[in-house]
Structures are given as C-alpha cells and as structure tokens.
Design a protein around this motif. Structure first.
Motif, PDB file in Angstrom:
ATOM      1  N   ASP B 258      18.055  33.668  32.603  1.00 41.14           N
ATOM      2  CA  ASP B 258      17.106  33.128  33.497  1.00 41.14           C
ATOM      3  C   ASP B 258      17.773  31.930  34.107  1.00 41.14           C
ATOM      4  O   ASP B 258      18.517  31.088  33.458  1.00 41.14           O
ATOM      5  CB  ASP B 258      15.714  32.513  32.722  1.00 41.14           C
ATOM      6  CG  ASP B 258      15.063  33.546  32.309  1.00 41.14           C
ATOM      7  OD1 ASP B 258      14.786  34.732  32.903  1.00 41.14           O
ATOM      8  OD2 ASP B 258      14.165  33.532  31.148  1.00 41.14           O
ATOM      9  N   GLU B 260      17.436  28.534  35.451  1.00 40.49           N
ATOM     10  CA  GLU B 260      16.329  27.309  35.823  1.00 40.49           C
ATOM     11  C   GLU B 260      16.909  26.287  36.661  1.00 40.49           C
ATOM     12  O   GLU B 260      17.952  25.804  36.426  1.00 40.49           O
ATOM     13  CB  GLU B 260      16.100  26.768  34.509  1.00 40.49           C
ATOM     14  CG  GLU B 260      15.483  27.725  33.445  1.00 40.49           C
ATOM     15  CD  GLU B 260      14.957  27.520  32.012  1.00 40.49           C
ATOM     16  OE1 GLU B 260      14.486  28.181  31.369  1.00 40.49           O
ATOM     17  OE2 GLU B 260      15.699  26.418  31.705  1.00 40.49           O
ATOM     18  N   TYR B 262      16.240  22.459  38.162  1.00 37.90           N
ATOM     19  CA  TYR B 262      15.475  21.411  37.896  1.00 37.90           C
ATOM     20  C   TYR B 262      15.828  20.325  39.116  1.00 37.90           C
ATOM     21  O   TYR B 262      16.827  20.200  39.638  1.00 37.90           O
ATOM     22  CB  TYR B 262      15.731  20.655  36.765  1.00 37.90           C
ATOM     23  CG  TYR B 262      15.543  21.540  35.394  1.00 37.90           C
ATOM     24  CD1 TYR B 262      14.454  21.389  34.843  1.00 37.90           C
ATOM     25  CD2 TYR B 262      16.592  22.306  35.206  1.00 37.90           C
ATOM     26  CE1 TYR B 262      14.313  22.157  33.648  1.00 37.90           C
ATOM     27  CE2 TYR B 262      16.349  23.184  33.882  1.00 37.90           C
ATOM     28  CZ  TYR B 262      15.137  23.089  33.286  1.00 37.90           C
ATOM     29  OH  TYR B 262      15.043  23.998  32.205  1.00 37.90           O
ATOM     30  N   ASP B 265      14.814  16.631  36.196  1.00 41.80           N
ATOM     31  CA  ASP B 265      14.237  17.132  35.154  1.00 41.80           C
ATOM     32  C   ASP B 265      12.823  17.567  35.416  1.00 41.80           C
ATOM     33  O   ASP B 265      12.201  17.963  34.440  1.00 41.80           O
ATOM     34  CB  ASP B 265      13.987  16.040  34.194  1.00 41.80           C
ATOM     35  CG  ASP B 265      15.479  15.368  33.727  1.00 41.80           C
ATOM     36  OD1 ASP B 265      16.398  16.102  33.618  1.00 41.80           O
ATOM     37  OD2 ASP B 265      15.525  14.296  33.258  1.00 41.80           O
ATOM     38  N   GLN B 266      12.380  17.933  36.475  1.00 45.63           N
ATOM     39  CA  GLN B 266      11.248  18.504  37.022  1.00 45.63           C
ATOM     40  C   GLN B 266      11.788  20.028  37.296  1.00 45.63           C
ATOM     41  O   GLN B 266      12.639  20.069  38.135  1.00 45.63           O
ATOM     42  CB  GLN B 266      10.608  17.898  38.315  1.00 45.63           C
ATOM     43  CG  GLN B 266      10.197  16.591  37.914  1.00 45.63           C
ATOM     44  CD  GLN B 266       8.688  16.353  37.305  1.00 45.63           C
ATOM     45  OE1 GLN B 266       7.881  17.330  37.680  1.00 45.63           O
ATOM     46  NE2 GLN B 266       8.689  15.565  36.410  1.00 45.63           N
ATOM     47  N   VAL B 267      10.933  20.813  36.616  1.00 46.38           N
ATOM     48  CA  VAL B 267      11.263  22.426  37.337  1.00 46.38           C
ATOM     49  C   VAL B 267      11.049  22.873  38.278  1.00 46.38           C
ATOM     50  O   VAL B 267       9.866  22.576  38.890  1.00 46.38           O
ATOM     51  CB  VAL B 267      10.720  23.293  36.017  1.00 46.38           C
ATOM     52  CG1 VAL B 267      10.849  24.771  36.419  1.00 46.38           C
ATOM     53  CG2 VAL B 267      10.903  23.021  34.780  1.00 46.38           C
ATOM     54  N   VAL B 270      12.230  29.091  38.390  1.00 45.40           N
ATOM     55  CA  VAL B 270      12.778  29.887  37.499  1.00 45.40           C
ATOM     56  C   VAL B 270      13.267  31.313  37.950  1.00 45.40           C
ATOM     57  O   VAL B 270      12.159  31.813  38.329  1.00 45.40           O
ATOM     58  CB  VAL B 270      12.097  29.889  35.973  1.00 45.40           C
ATOM     59  CG1 VAL B 270      12.690  30.680  34.928  1.00 45.40           C
ATOM     60  CG2 VAL B 270      11.693  28.459  35.409  1.00 45.40           C
ATOM     61  N   LYS B 296      19.773  20.168  39.055  1.00 43.98           N
ATOM     62  CA  LYS B 296      20.345  20.727  37.793  1.00 43.98           C
ATOM     63  C   LYS B 296      19.995  22.339  37.928  1.00 43.98           C
ATOM     64  O   LYS B 296      19.026  22.618  38.223  1.00 43.98           O
ATOM     65  CB  LYS B 296      19.884  20.100  36.455  1.00 43.98           C
ATOM     66  CG  LYS B 296      20.406  18.818  36.521  1.00 43.98           C
ATOM     67  CD  LYS B 296      19.920  18.236  35.167  1.00 43.98           C
ATOM     68  CE  LYS B 296      20.306  16.655  34.810  1.00 43.98           C
ATOM     69  NZ  LYS B 296      19.600  16.111  33.552  1.00 43.98           N
ATOM     70  N   LYS B 300      19.869  30.439  30.972  1.00 47.77           N
ATOM     71  CA  LYS B 300      19.619  30.356  29.735  1.00 47.77           C
ATOM     72  C   LYS B 300      19.931  31.995  29.234  1.00 47.77           C
ATOM     73  O   LYS B 300      19.238  32.891  29.633  1.00 47.77           O
ATOM     74  CB  LYS B 300      17.705  30.310  29.645  1.00 47.77           C
ATOM     75  CG  LYS B 300      17.435  29.120  29.826  1.00 47.77           C
ATOM     76  CD  LYS B 300      17.814  27.931  28.703  1.00 47.77           C
ATOM     77  CE  LYS B 300      17.310  26.676  29.409  1.00 47.77           C
ATOM     78  NZ  LYS B 300      18.030  25.630  28.557  1.00 47.77           N
ATOM     79  N   HIS B 310      25.757  25.674  33.213  1.00 49.19           N
ATOM     80  CA  HIS B 310      25.036  24.528  33.927  1.00 49.19           C
ATOM     81  C   HIS B 310      25.724  23.932  34.877  1.00 49.19           C
ATOM     82  O   HIS B 310      26.941  23.833  34.923  1.00 49.19           O
ATOM     83  CB  HIS B 310      24.550  23.646  33.074  1.00 49.19           C
ATOM     84  CG  HIS B 310      25.351  23.100  32.009  1.00 49.19           C
ATOM     85  ND1 HIS B 310      26.084  21.668  32.256  1.00 49.19           N
ATOM     86  CD2 HIS B 310      25.827  23.488  30.911  1.00 49.19           C
ATOM     87  CE1 HIS B 310      26.801  21.558  31.175  1.00 49.19           C
ATOM     88  NE2 HIS B 310      26.846  22.648  30.308  1.00 49.19           N
TER      89      HIS B 310
END
Lengths: 296, 617
Positions: B258, B260, B262, B265-267, B270, B296, B300, B310
């Motif tokens: 996956d 992800e 951000y 820090d807010q998604v 995905v 970011k 996963k 990352h």
C-alpha cells in the motif's frame, strides 16, 4: 544326524556300513601273524611266488617233485604269505583337543573308532595311543570281537596337558618293528611341528595317514575386540586387537597354514585329510575318506 | 617458525599423562583358546602385510598424542617469518550504500561486510615492526571516505571498521576506486578488497591494474522501493498540485503493498499496488493545497530494505511572484505577460525606474540600459548594463542557426519562422549559456550569476516578427516560470541523500544550525559574502531543518535511486571494459597457523572416534 546310542562312539547301522570297507595301505608290509594282506613274506597260501634251491631242513612238503623228475635237482616252491596289517591309531589327547562342540577329542575318538573298526573287520591288528603328557596305549588287538575294547579305550581318553607330536611319534616309531599303518588324528597345533616325528615314522616303513582335525571356531573365530588370549596348553598369552574386519585375514592365515601342512604331507607321500569337528561324520568316513583313498 | 604464546607449550607435559592413562586404561578380555599358535601366525602375517602394524596396534594412542600435540601447538600460536617477502598493502572498500542495509543476511548486509572485513584484518601478517602488512579502509558512500589510513595496527583497523555505519545514499564506486588506485600507486604488492552486494554503478573507463578481490554480500532480493517522487504545482492561483510517484519491485516475485500519502501527517490517499517481478509502476495523485507542507509517502510492505520505503517532499505555499515591467510600452510583451495568471505584474516607465527598488521577484527590462543592475531575477530585452552586459554594436538581419533544445526556456518552442531585423552584438558571459544563436553571436542567452538569474534577449521584439508567432507567449511563459524564485526553491528543497543542499537565505548570519532527521544538531559557519548556505551532511533520508538567523528552512533528502532499490546481490562485477571480477570467499592467512592446527586436531579427533568404534564393533 547323530543317532548313536548314549555313550556309544558309533551307531550300529554305521558300524555295519564300516564292515564293507577296508583300509588301504600303499605298501606291502610284514605282519607278525597270518592275515588277509599280501606280504613279502613267503609262506603258506595259494599264491605262487617263486622257486629256490632246496636247503637242508626245508619242509619236504614244498618240494617241486615235477621239476625233480625232469632235472633231477631239488627245488622248493615258494608261496606268498598273507599277513595281517598292523594299524596304530595315534590320537592327540592334549588340552587343545578339548575345544569345540563336539570337542575335537570326541570327534577324533569317533574317527579313530571308525578306522579301528574297519581294520579289525579286515583281520588287521589295531593298537591305539592316546598321547599327551602321560600317554596311554591300547596294545594290538585283533578281530571284530575286540572292537569293544577299542571303543572303551577311546571313551576313557580324557584331554589334559601338552602333547609333543614329534616326541610322541618318535617314541612310537621306535616301537614299530614291522611297519604298518599309523593313523594320526590331531589338530597339529604344535610350535615344533610334526615333521621330525613323521620322518622317524616313515623310516620304519610305516604308512601314515594324517587327519587334521580343527574346530570350526578355530577356522573362523566367533569373537572380536581387544583380547588377551591364553594358550590352553602352555598358558602363554597373546594380546590381539581383533576387529570384525580382520576375520577374513585370520581365515587366510589358517588356510595358509593348512596348505603348508598339506604340502608337507604330500611331499612325504602321507595321506592328508582336513577334518572339522562339526562336519557330518558319516560323510567324512564314507565319502571323503573313500575319495581320498584312505579306505575302499 | 616462532610462537606468539610459547608458554602454552608447557601443556605438552600432558602428553606423558595420556600415555600413562592409555596404559592404565586398556583392559583386554581374557579368553582361553586351544592354542596361541594360530594367533601368533596371524599377528606375524598381519605385520608382514602392514609395515606399520606396530603402530596400528597403538594407533589410538598415537592419534591422541597427535591431537594433543596439535592442540598445544595451536595454543602456542606459531607463525612463519618470511623476511624475504615484502609486506603487502591492502585496501578495503566497504560499501556503505543504502542497499547494504538490506536484512536478507542478519543483522544486515553492512554488518556482514564488516564481519568479513574484520576477518581480513585478523589475517594480516604480524612479522615484526618492519615487515607488517599495511591496510587502509575506504568507506564507499556518496563520496569515498578514508576511515582508516594505511596502518599495520589491527586494533586501529578493527575500531575503524566497527565504527563504520551505513548511509542512506548511493555509493560511488568509481570515486572510491580511483582513490584506491592513486593511494596504491607507490605500494608494492597491493590489492583491493571490495565488500559489497554489487548494487553499484561501474564506469567502463576505470583503471584495472590494481588487483581487486570481490567479496559478495547478500543472499536474496526481496524489495519494493520508491524510485521517484515529485510534486508539481499545476496552478499557483488555484492551488492544484500533482504528486508523481514511481514504485519499483526489485524482487523476482510478485509483491503487494500500500502506498500511503500524507500531507503534514494527514492522510491524503492510500493506493494499493500489485507489482509484477521487476515492474515499476507510476502513480499520479492530484490534490489541492495552497498552504504548503510536508508531503510524505510510505510503502507498507514487508521487505528487506526499509530505507527506500518512505520519502518526503516539501510543498511550498502558494505565492504569486511579483514582476516589474520597465518599458516604454510594448503591448505584445504586456499581453504575453498578462496571460500568466500566476504573476503579479507592475508596469512602470523607464523614467520612474529605480534600480535600487526591491520587493520584486522578476524585473523585465525592455530596451532599458540602467547604470546599475537591479536586485532580483532579470529578463533583459535588448537591454544592456555597464560592466555586466555590454553590447558591441548591432547586427542586421541575423539568422537563427542554433537553439539550445532541452532547456526549460525552449520547451514547446519552434523559431523556424521567426525573422529578426536587428540585434545587439555581445558575447555570452561565462555564467550563461546561449539559448538561441546566430553565426555571429548569441541572440538569447540565460544563466545565473551568483544568486541572480538572467535571461537576455538581444533584439527588440518589435524588430522581429516573433510576437506574431505562437512561440512568443510560450517563451515568455517559460521564462517567467524559470525566473520565479519559487521554482528554484522547489528544486533546492528536495535533494537526494548525499547531495549538498544549497539554501539561499534572506539575511546573512555568521552561524546557522542544521537539525538532521535522526535528531542531531549541527552548527555550521557561513562564509562571509556567501549568498547561500550549503549543507553537505545529508546522508539520512528525511526532513532537515535549517535555521539561518531568524529564517527557518526545511528541506528533504530522499534516496530515490533505482540502483539501490534493485538490491539483488551480484556474484560478479565488471571492472573496466573487459575485466570481470568474480566473488570469492575470504582468503585466510598462511602465516598464523593456529586455526589450521586446531582444524587438523579436530579432524584427527573425528578420525580417532571413527577408528575406535570400528575396532570395537
């Protein structure tokens, strides 16, 4: 299969088979008494042998009167005398014979009994020497009825002490007066060998049969590992590391030694027969010995 | 041969003890046999057949004494002195690139490489003060670092290797190799040992006269990583942003993960990904944001290499660049600029122009010849400035014969149908490159002189038919984008790990502070007259915070390297054009012998055990 009565060396049916056999001697020998064997002695029989000039004192019954009528000279007719064969059974009764199942001594005694019985049935004289540190002797016996004495003697032999084959055979040779047959039944496990005794015996015009009797365990040991082996006769020890992988090498050693003994015998014109204590006894006597020319 | 621990030879006194124990130990079974004659014959035959039968009888004893002797010798640590042989020079090249953090060998490849390198150190010859082997250690990261100079001190070498740490950067083998070759130049009998997984780039013009031993590290390849991440601002005014992301599967099996995304820090999104073996997939994620922030991306996935899972980029807040047009009136130019909604344009006449004016990001000088150069990025159209760009006359009817393709200014541009009646003649300054050229000189050039970006057009656009061509507004658009300081910031605030970050600042300060992603704080000195702060310690993936005076700057360092992501261990490497170096196991030394002695003792012990069981079976 061993079906003889208890304490009996030989089974009666086997004895009857032995009665058909006769010991073969490759020499024409001189016996002391009349028997059923041709001999060099001139005497009374139906077989004409030769003439010779008459000498004073000769029996007039053997003069050839037909020749006297033609030539007017006295000749005496000579006939071959049939004499007995003197058979000596020479049984090793040293401690080393007390091994195996049955023991070598038991097997040897049966062999000696069979050979002695064959000889007795053929009107031969049979004597038996069980030799060890204190040898015992059965003096010459004759005729079949005396066989029981032979059997009793053989059954009474007990193994003990050492036996010097050379010494025993030399002593026996010294007592031989008219040759004969000597049957040696022994494991021949002598440090000095037995060649000198054989020489002494043969110098007395004796026909020798050698029955080389070994236990099956002696031919192929049933143990392995580190051992201190104690000689049953001398008490001397040998230390061996004997893994299973060396059994074959040991067998080769034993076979080489047997071949050496056989060669010694062949060289001297001695009949050699290897025997093992576990062999079928009837087969040994009736087949192997006949094949080897010891009996017919 | 000498001994490092001769006192240990005293253990040799235990040999008689073994003999005594052996004599006491052996218990034979007693067995009565008919006659020992046959057994004596048998023993004689055995001896005759085996010349060493006497030895064989006590073979176990001899084996035990031999084992003991070897053990005592091993304890005494014998070594050979060979004074005739010159000492050797070994160069250890330790790959510290990001792929060496793969955990297919535990704890990771770098630790395994260190372990093998330490073995090599252990096998250096100790022959006295003069004849020792020399070794040096070069850490191969973004740039080669000599972490231990040439020395014969094993302790120093061990300490240097133990303290080495892998970095989140690519490794430059070429630089490290050239360094090694130059260092080995005057050393006889030198050789290099490369401890690496082989995930390196090799030029084919490398010198090959230095013998190279390759020690391959790594067992498998199971990795998915981010190989590209870019943020594009579609429209400054509307705050439209596109995130471009590329994910590579380096494994030879299908992988699922996956992705992800951000924003502070807010998604944001995905995206499940299914990657075929060795497949690279690209994702474009559009979203709207005008305030800026940290974007970011995290994958996963359970794989061997975490450092490429990352990445982070800085998105600048929306800000319209301020442009000043100094012109006597040029409607074509004004219209072309007006089409750029993201530019805040101010027009003034040359008489009102003050070269010292500030607050403008872009200054457009249209046929103006100021005495001093104004601050800010410049678009100079048929303009000159003394001591900066001087014109040496003019040229009539110049012919366009060359155009720099691939430059951001010439994107979507075709000048085939453009005719020019007159242009200024000048030479391209050293800091600039010609964009459009005539046979006698540049017609347009662009470059950066210190902090200032300059685009110079030698002819008045009214002296050409260019304003009537489609290429003109496009060129003006390209120019304004290129001169926009925000575009530079986007570029300078995203770097690859290991690359220096060049940060223009607003106000000079003597010192500036750098906070690295792993929490370290560095205080660096800014040289006088510097127009940018340079941060070179960027070997960790993540966000760096820089404080220059009152100004706070954040920039991001990412691996984004498909070569490191493709971390399949190699068995061979190609050095130069033709030479192939195969991986091999470590050679052990012939000089310190205790390992061999101990090994021999162990082998004989096994043999003795086997023989004992064989004879007692």
């Amino acid at each position: 299969m061993d079906n003889r009565p208890e304490n009996a060396l030989l089974h009666p049916t086997f004895l009857s088979k032995l009665e058909q056999l006769q010991l073969i001697s490759r020499r024409i020998l001189k016996g002391s008494q009349a028997g059923e064997r041709r001999s060099r002695a001139r005497g009374q029989s139906v077989e004409f042998a030769d003439f010779r000039n008459y000498a004073i004192g000769d029996d007039l019954r053997y003069l050839d009167w037909s020749l006297y009528a033609r030539l007017e000279r006295l000749f005496l007719k000579l006939y071959e005398e049939e004499q007995e064969l003197r058979v000596t059974l020479f049984l090793d009764a040293s401690e080393s014979m007390n091994f195996g199942a049955p023991t070598k001594l038991q097997a040897g005694a049966r062999l000696a009994a069979a050979m002695g019985y064959i000889a007795l049935c053929n009107f031969d004289a049979v004597s038996c020497v069980a030799f060890n540190e204190s040898p015992s002797t059965l003096r010459f016996i004759r005729n079949r009825k005396s066989a029981s004495r032979l059997f009793e003697f053989l059954q009474s032999v007990t193994p003990s002490g050492q036996a010097s084959l050379n010494e025993g055979l030399r002593r026996h040779a010294a007592s031989v007066q008219r040759g004969g047959v000597t049957i040696l039944i022994s494991d021949l496990l002598e440090a000095d060998g037995f060649e000198q005794g054989l020489t002494a015996l043969q110098s007395r015009n004796t026909d020798v049969y050698v029955f080389h009797l070994l236990a099956a365990e002696e031919r192929k040991p049933d143990f392995s590992g580190d051992y201190r082996l104690v000689d049953s006769e001398t008490g001397s020890t040998v230390e061996v590391s004997f893994p299973k992988i060396r059994v074959e090498a040991y067998e080769k050693t034993v076979q080489a030694w047997c071949n050496h003994v056989r060669a010694v015998c062949r060289k001297r014109g001695v009949l050699y027969m290897p025997v093992t204590n576990t062999m079928d006894f009837e087969d040994v006597v009736l087949k192997s010995m006949r094949a080897a020319g010891a009996v017919k | 041969m000498s001994f490092l621990s001769p006192l240990m030879l005293l253990f040799g006194l235990t040999i008689p003890v073994v003999i005594i124990l052996y004599l006491l130990k052996l218990r034979r079974h007693v067995k009565v046999v008919p006659s020992s004659l046959l057994w004596q014959k048998f023993l004689i035959d055995s001896r005759a057949n085996a010349p060493f039968q006497k030895l064989r009888r006590n073979l176990l004893l001899f084996l035990q004494i031999l084992i003991l002797l070897l053990a005592v010798l091993a304890l005494a640590r014998p070594f050979f002195k060979s004074s005739a042989q010159p000492s050797r020079f070994r160069i250890v090249l330790l790959d510290a690139s990001a792929s060496m953090q793969s955990t297919d060998v535990l704890p990771n490849r770098f630790e395994a490489a260190k372990s093998e390198a330490l073995d090599l150190v252990n096998n250096l010859r100790d022959q006295g003060q003069k004849e020792n082997d020399l070794m040096m250690v070069i850490l191969m990261a973004n740039s080669p670092q000599v972490i231990c100079p040439a020395t014969s001190s094993k302790e120093q070498l061990r300490a240097a290797i133990r303290n080495a740490e892998p970095q989140d950067t690519t490794a430059s083998f070429d630089d490290a190799w050239k360094l090694a070759v130059s260092l080995a130049r005057n050393q006889p009998d030198s050789e290099a040992h490369l401890f690496s997984d082989g995930a390196l780039a090799f030029s084919n013009d490398l010198p090959t006269h230095l013998p190279l031993h390759f020690h391959p590290i790594g067992s498998r390849c199971k990795n998915v990583g981010i190989t590209s991440l870019e943020v594009r601002r579609i429209s400054q005014s509307r705050g439209e942003i596109e995130i471009f992301l590329a994910v590579q599967n380096a494994s030879e099996t299908e992988m699922e993960c996956d992705a992800e995304l951000y924003l502070d820090d807010q998604v944001l999104a995905v995206r499940p990904l299914k990657l075929q073996p060795l497949e690279e997939q690209s994702l474009i994620v559009p979203f709207q944001n005008s305030t800026g922030g940290l974007i970011k991306v995290a994958l996963k996935v359970q794989d061997d290499l975490a450092v490429d899972n990352h990445a982070v980029v800085v998105s600048q807040p929306v800000r319209k660049p301020k442009a000043l047009l100094v012109s006597n009136g040029n409607s074509f130019l004004e219209r072309a600029i007006a089409t750029q909604r993201d530019v805040e344009l101010t027009k003034i006449s040359p008489s009102k122009f003050d070269p010292a004016a500030s607050g403008y990001d872009i200054i457009i000088l249209d046929e103006i010849h100021p005495a001093t150069l104004p601050a800010g990025n410049l678009l100079m159209i048929s303009s000159t400035c003394k001591d900066f760009i001087d014109a040496a006359g003019a040229e009539e009817n110049p012919v366009i014969n060359d155009m720099k393709l691939g430059h951001p200014l010439t994107r979507f541009i075709n000048l085939d149908n453009v005719q020019i009646s007159r242009t200024l003649k000048t030479k391209t300054p050293k800091w600039a490159i010609p964009i459009v050229e005539s046979p006698s000189g540049p017609l347009i050039f662009a470059g950066q002189d210190g902090p200032q970006k300059v685009v110079w057009i030698g002819f008045s656009i009214l002296d050409s038919n260019w304003p009537l061509r489609v290429s003109f507004p496009i060129f003006i658009s390209n120019t304004l984008q290129w001169l926009d300081p925000a575009s530079d910031q986007d570029r300078t605030l995203q770097i690859r790990t290991g690359e220096p970050a060049r940060l223009p600042f607003l106000k000079y300060a003597k010192d500036y502070e750098v906070k690295t992603p792993d929490g370290k704080k560095l205080t660096l000195e800014l040289p006088p007259k510097a127009h940018e702060a340079v941060v070179t310690q960027t070997d960790r993936v993540g966000t760096y915070e820089v404080k220059i005076g009152e100004q706070q700057i954040r920039f991001c360092a990412n691996l984004l390297d498909s070569q490191e992501t493709m971390n399949k261990p190699k068995e061979t490497i190609v050095l130069g054009k033709y030479q192939t170096v195969e991986g091999k196991t470590l050679r052990t030394s012939n000089y310190e012998m205790w390992r061999w002695l101990a090994l021999a003792a162990f082998g004989i012990l096994l043999g003795e055990w086997w023989y004992f069981h064989r004879i007692s079976a």
